[in-house]
Design a protein around this motif. Structure first.
Motif, PDB file in Angstrom:
ATOM      1  N   VAL A  12      39.973 -25.325 -49.921  1.00 23.82           N
ATOM      2  CA  VAL A  12      39.402 -24.601 -48.785  1.00 23.82           C
ATOM      3  C   VAL A  12      39.716 -25.372 -47.513  1.00 23.82           C
ATOM      4  O   VAL A  12      39.642 -26.608 -47.491  1.00 23.82           O
ATOM      5  CB  VAL A  12      37.869 -24.441 -48.918  1.00 23.82           C
ATOM      6  N   MET A  13      40.066 -24.654 -46.482  1.00 29.43           N
ATOM      7  CA  MET A  13      40.226 -25.236 -45.146  1.00 29.43           C
ATOM      8  C   MET A  13      39.281 -24.497 -44.214  1.00 29.43           C
ATOM      9  O   MET A  13      38.992 -23.305 -44.424  1.00 29.43           O
ATOM     10  CB  MET A  13      41.663 -25.113 -44.649  1.00 29.43           C
ATOM     11  N   GLY A  14      38.811 -25.201 -43.196  1.00 28.87           N
ATOM     12  CA  GLY A  14      37.873 -24.526 -42.314  1.00 28.87           C
ATOM     13  C   GLY A  14      37.667 -25.249 -41.007  1.00 28.87           C
ATOM     14  O   GLY A  14      38.238 -26.319 -40.756  1.00 28.87           O
ATOM     15  N   TRP A  15      36.868 -24.615 -40.177  1.00 29.99           N
ATOM     16  CA  TRP A  15      36.492 -25.167 -38.881  1.00 29.99           C
ATOM     17  C   TRP A  15      34.969 -25.193 -38.770  1.00 29.99           C
ATOM     18  O   TRP A  15      34.298 -24.222 -39.150  1.00 29.99           O
ATOM     19  CB  TRP A  15      37.075 -24.318 -37.753  1.00 29.99           C
ATOM     20  N   ALA A  71      34.213 -21.055 -39.606  1.00 30.32           N
ATOM     21  CA  ALA A  71      35.016 -20.185 -40.454  1.00 30.32           C
ATOM     22  C   ALA A  71      35.697 -21.013 -41.531  1.00 30.32           C
ATOM     23  O   ALA A  71      36.035 -22.181 -41.306  1.00 30.32           O
ATOM     24  CB  ALA A  71      36.076 -19.443 -39.635  1.00 30.32           C
ATOM     25  N   THR A  72      35.878 -20.404 -42.690  1.00 29.62           N
ATOM     26  CA  THR A  72      36.615 -21.048 -43.772  1.00 29.62           C
ATOM     27  C   THR A  72      37.607 -20.062 -44.378  1.00 29.62           C
ATOM     28  O   THR A  72      37.450 -18.843 -44.241  1.00 29.62           O
ATOM     29  CB  THR A  72      35.689 -21.549 -44.887  1.00 29.62           C
ATOM     30  N   THR A 107      38.318 -15.217 -46.502  1.00 28.50           N
ATOM     31  CA  THR A 107      37.752 -15.825 -45.301  1.00 28.50           C
ATOM     32  C   THR A 107      36.240 -15.632 -45.226  1.00 28.50           C
ATOM     33  O   THR A 107      35.679 -14.710 -45.829  1.00 28.50           O
ATOM     34  CB  THR A 107      38.388 -15.230 -44.033  1.00 28.50           C
ATOM     35  N   ASN A 108      35.618 -16.509 -44.466  1.00 31.49           N
ATOM     36  CA  ASN A 108      34.177 -16.449 -44.234  1.00 31.49           C
ATOM     37  C   ASN A 108      33.926 -16.902 -42.806  1.00 31.49           C
ATOM     38  O   ASN A 108      34.529 -17.880 -42.350  1.00 31.49           O
ATOM     39  CB  ASN A 108      33.445 -17.373 -45.216  1.00 31.49           C
ATOM     40  N   ILE A 162      40.629 -16.859 -38.571  1.00 34.00           N
ATOM     41  CA  ILE A 162      41.153 -18.061 -39.210  1.00 34.00           C
ATOM     42  C   ILE A 162      42.329 -17.675 -40.093  1.00 34.00           C
ATOM     43  O   ILE A 162      42.320 -16.611 -40.736  1.00 34.00           O
ATOM     44  CB  ILE A 162      40.054 -18.789 -40.026  1.00 34.00           C
ATOM     45  N   SER A 163      43.339 -18.536 -40.110  1.00 34.39           N
ATOM     46  CA  SER A 163      44.504 -18.307 -40.958  1.00 34.39           C
ATOM     47  C   SER A 163      45.051 -19.656 -41.416  1.00 34.39           C
ATOM     48  O   SER A 163      44.716 -20.689 -40.834  1.00 34.39           O
ATOM     49  CB  SER A 163      45.580 -17.524 -40.210  1.00 34.39           C
TER      50      SER A 163
END
Length: 123
Positions: free
Chosen positions: A33-36, A49-50, A57-58, A69-70
């Protein structure tokens, strides 16, 4: 073991747009998972967002419809496109990833954080 480098923060007027980017490097086997996340002064860090490796996405409710998010799995990068920015979006934005890494001791899974990039929305 994993280094995250963010770019793209800055000062923007309300209603404007910014694009944040984050690149992961190191002994990465796979990034799950990548996110901000973001942290405003005097507030706790919150998820923005993830995105999973499969593209699911979430988003936190406050950014739905405005942020996108991408990620590029081949380059281990994640991007946050922020449109219709509001003063309440002002915060330090942190890139995060959950990654499986390789070391001499074998595989391990952990969370990693970038240094953060300032986003200021003000007239």
């Amino acid at each position: 073991q994993v280094q995250l480098v963010e770019s793209g923060g800055g000062l923007v007027q309300p209603g404007g747009s910014l694009r944040l980017s984050c690149a992961a490097s190191g002994s990465i086997f796979i990034i799950n998972v990548m996110g901000w996340y973001r942290q405003a002064p005097g507030k706790q860090r919150e998820l923005v967002a993830t995105i999973t490796s499969g593209g699911s996405t979430n988003y936190v409710d406050s950014v739905k419809g405005r942020f996108t998010i991408s990620r590029d799995n081949t380059k281990n990068t994640v991007t946050l496109q922020m449109n219709s920015l509001k003063p309440e979006d002002t915060a330090v934005y942190y890139c995060n990833c959950n990654a499986k890494v390789i070391s001499r001791r074998g595989f391990s899974v952990d969370d990693y954080w970038g240094q953060g990039t300032q986003v200021t929305v003000s007239a």
